[in-house]
Design an enzyme around this catalytic site. Structure first.
Site, PDB file in Angstrom:
ATOM      1  N   LYS A  61     -50.026  16.453 -31.472  1.00  0.00           N
ATOM      2  CA  LYS A  61     -50.385  17.807 -31.920  1.00  0.00           C
ATOM      3  C   LYS A  61     -50.650  18.734 -30.724  1.00  0.00           C
ATOM      4  O   LYS A  61     -50.523  19.942 -30.848  1.00  0.00           O
ATOM      5  CB  LYS A  61     -51.614  17.739 -32.841  1.00  0.00           C
ATOM      6  CG  LYS A  61     -51.272  17.057 -34.186  1.00  0.00           C
ATOM      7  CD  LYS A  61     -52.472  16.861 -35.072  1.00  0.00           C
ATOM      8  CE  LYS A  61     -52.089  16.491 -36.510  1.00  0.00           C
ATOM      9  NZ  LYS A  61     -52.401  15.185 -36.966  1.00  0.00           N
ATOM     10  N   TYR A 183     -42.840  17.205 -38.660  1.00  0.00           N
ATOM     11  CA  TYR A 183     -44.191  16.661 -38.463  1.00  0.00           C
ATOM     12  C   TYR A 183     -44.169  15.129 -38.407  1.00  0.00           C
ATOM     13  O   TYR A 183     -44.761  14.513 -37.509  1.00  0.00           O
ATOM     14  CB  TYR A 183     -45.114  17.157 -39.596  1.00  0.00           C
ATOM     15  CG  TYR A 183     -46.497  16.568 -39.524  1.00  0.00           C
ATOM     16  CD1 TYR A 183     -47.411  16.998 -38.570  1.00  0.00           C
ATOM     17  CD2 TYR A 183     -46.887  15.545 -40.388  1.00  0.00           C
ATOM     18  CE1 TYR A 183     -48.676  16.435 -38.486  1.00  0.00           C
ATOM     19  CE2 TYR A 183     -48.149  14.975 -40.305  1.00  0.00           C
ATOM     20  CZ  TYR A 183     -49.037  15.417 -39.354  1.00  0.00           C
ATOM     21  OH  TYR A 183     -50.288  14.852 -39.250  1.00  0.00           O
ATOM     22  N   TYR A 235     -61.526  15.616 -34.464  1.00  0.00           N
ATOM     23  CA  TYR A 235     -61.899  15.892 -35.867  1.00  0.00           C
ATOM     24  C   TYR A 235     -63.406  16.007 -36.014  1.00  0.00           C
ATOM     25  O   TYR A 235     -64.049  16.726 -35.254  1.00  0.00           O
ATOM     26  CB  TYR A 235     -61.320  14.800 -36.796  1.00  0.00           C
ATOM     27  CG  TYR A 235     -59.977  14.320 -36.379  1.00  0.00           C
ATOM     28  CD1 TYR A 235     -58.901  15.211 -36.372  1.00  0.00           C
ATOM     29  CD2 TYR A 235     -59.754  13.024 -35.954  1.00  0.00           C
ATOM     30  CE1 TYR A 235     -57.638  14.789 -35.975  1.00  0.00           C
ATOM     31  CE2 TYR A 235     -58.495  12.604 -35.557  1.00  0.00           C
ATOM     32  CZ  TYR A 235     -57.462  13.486 -35.562  1.00  0.00           C
ATOM     33  OH  TYR A 235     -56.234  13.077 -35.171  1.00  0.00           O
ATOM     34  N   VAL A 253     -54.221   8.041 -34.742  1.00  0.00           N
ATOM     35  CA  VAL A 253     -54.566   6.838 -35.509  1.00  0.00           C
ATOM     36  C   VAL A 253     -53.799   5.593 -35.055  1.00  0.00           C
ATOM     37  O   VAL A 253     -54.060   4.500 -35.546  1.00  0.00           O
ATOM     38  CB  VAL A 253     -54.407   7.023 -37.044  1.00  0.00           C
ATOM     39  CG1 VAL A 253     -55.466   7.953 -37.599  1.00  0.00           C
ATOM     40  CG2 VAL A 253     -53.013   7.470 -37.410  1.00  0.00           C
TER      41      VAL A 253
HETATM   42  N1  GLN Z   1     -49.480  10.427 -39.175  1.00  0.00           N
HETATM   43  C1  GLN Z   1     -50.877  10.634 -39.392  1.00  0.00           C
HETATM   44  C2  GLN Z   1     -51.075  11.547 -40.579  1.00  0.00           C
HETATM   45  O1  GLN Z   1     -50.399  12.513 -40.685  1.00  0.00           O
HETATM   46  C3  GLN Z   1     -51.499  11.194 -38.153  1.00  0.00           C
HETATM   47  C4  GLN Z   1     -52.995  11.289 -38.276  1.00  0.00           C
HETATM   48  C5  GLN Z   1     -53.751  10.997 -36.997  1.00  0.00           C
HETATM   49  O2  GLN Z   1     -53.271  10.405 -36.026  1.00  0.00           O
HETATM   50  N2  GLN Z   1     -55.006  11.316 -37.030  1.00  0.00           N
HETATM   51  O3  GLN Z   1     -51.922  11.304 -41.419  1.00  0.00           O
END
Ligand code: GLN
Length: 299
Positions: A61, A183, A235, A253
């Protein structure tokens, strides 16, 4: 020192859980652990699985925001805010009462708006984005795992809900499938800790390619991007990361975390066991002891 700290953190039991929302991530060896630190003056330090590629997920991102910001400038902020969300990365609630304007570009909703902007700017936005990542990182090729992208599609109900809600408020202009496709492919990029550190050195270098290269962003724009990383990169744990580590950074994640010390270095860690907020347990721990022991933080 990095090797010693790596060994110390490795020895501490870690009860974090690997992300399970797609099988490709659920199947990753939970005990992988690597770190790589690269300095702007060309020194490198690392330990463990630093050269093994993993799914960078939400770390992407940041470069995605950088490309959109480079192209749109300040007008970008009409579509997405710069405030920490204090909510989980895929929360729907806030988006509803804030009328489809995501709090910031580093939560899913905000990153999806950035993808919408890239879809308006480029006929082939994924190719343009990969080219940009190549330019900032100096890596000749950026790997995208097609199975991960397909799986994100298959299980992407919440992201589909986010984009549909934003479309209903008029904050997504392109075809929903085209935006989500960008995305999901971005999330499926794979890099090693070494490659991630190289990519984020660009942000530590005030928006200039490392090694005397071109300035792709102004230093003022890079300062703003780095500020967004500090306040929004983790977050609902952004405060905790700033408190413990004291560096702008971003997690994903897949278990990766990358952090920068502007003017000095970039460091990437990877350990797939996550805490309840979706951030790597060992990754946070290692960065905390690193900046505490060395004193090399922005504070
Ligand atoms: N691919 C995950 C999603 O869109 C990415 C989220 C993350 O890394 N926090 O939910």
């Amino acid at each position: 020192m990095l090797e010693t700290l790596y060994g110390d953190v490795l020895a501490v039991p870690d009860h974090g859980q690997v992300a399970i929302y797609i099988p490709e991530l659920a199947g990753v060896d939970p005990d992988k652990f690597g770190v790589h630190l690269a300095t702007l003056d060309g020194r490198r330090f690392g330990a463990g699985d630093q050269d093994e590629r993993f799914s960078i997920q939400s770390i992407v991102k940041v470069p995605s925001l950088a490309l959109a910001f480079k192209d749109c400038g300040e007008s970008l902020w009409e579509r997405v805010g710069v405030e920490p969300s204090g909510d989980p990365f895929n929360s729907l609630a806030q988006l509803e009462y804030e009328h489809g304007i995501p709090r910031n570009p580093l939560i899913n909703a905000g990153a999806i708006v950035i993808c919408d902007i890239l879809c308006s700017l480029y006929a082939d936005p994924l190719a343009a984005f990969l080219q940009f990542v190549s330019e900032i990182s100096g890596l000749p090729e950026i790997a995208v795992n097609a199975d991960v992208a397909a799986s994100e599609w298959e299980h992407g109900f919440r992201n589909a809900a986010l984009i549909n809600m934003m479309k209903s408020y008029g904050n997504v202009v392109n075809d929903i499938d085209r935006v989500l496709d960008l995305y999901f492919h971005q999330c499926a990029i794979e890099m090693s800790c070494r490659e991630l550190a190289d990519t984020f050195l660009f942000f530590a270098n005030h928006g200039r390619q490392v090694g005397g290269g071109e300035a792709l962003l102004t230093s003022s724009m890079t300062k703003r991007l780095n500020a967004v990383m500090l306040t929004c990169g983790f977050y609902d744990e952004a405060g905790e990361f700033a408190y413990k580590v004291g560096l702008p950074g971003k997690s994903g994640v897949g278990g990766g975390i990358v952090a920068i010390h502007p003017g000095h270095y970039a460091v990437a860690v990877w350990s797939p066991r996550l805490n309840m907020k979706g951030n790597s347990v060992k990754g946070m721990r290692l960065l905390e002891v690193l900046t505490t022991r060395t004193g090399f933080s922005i504070f």
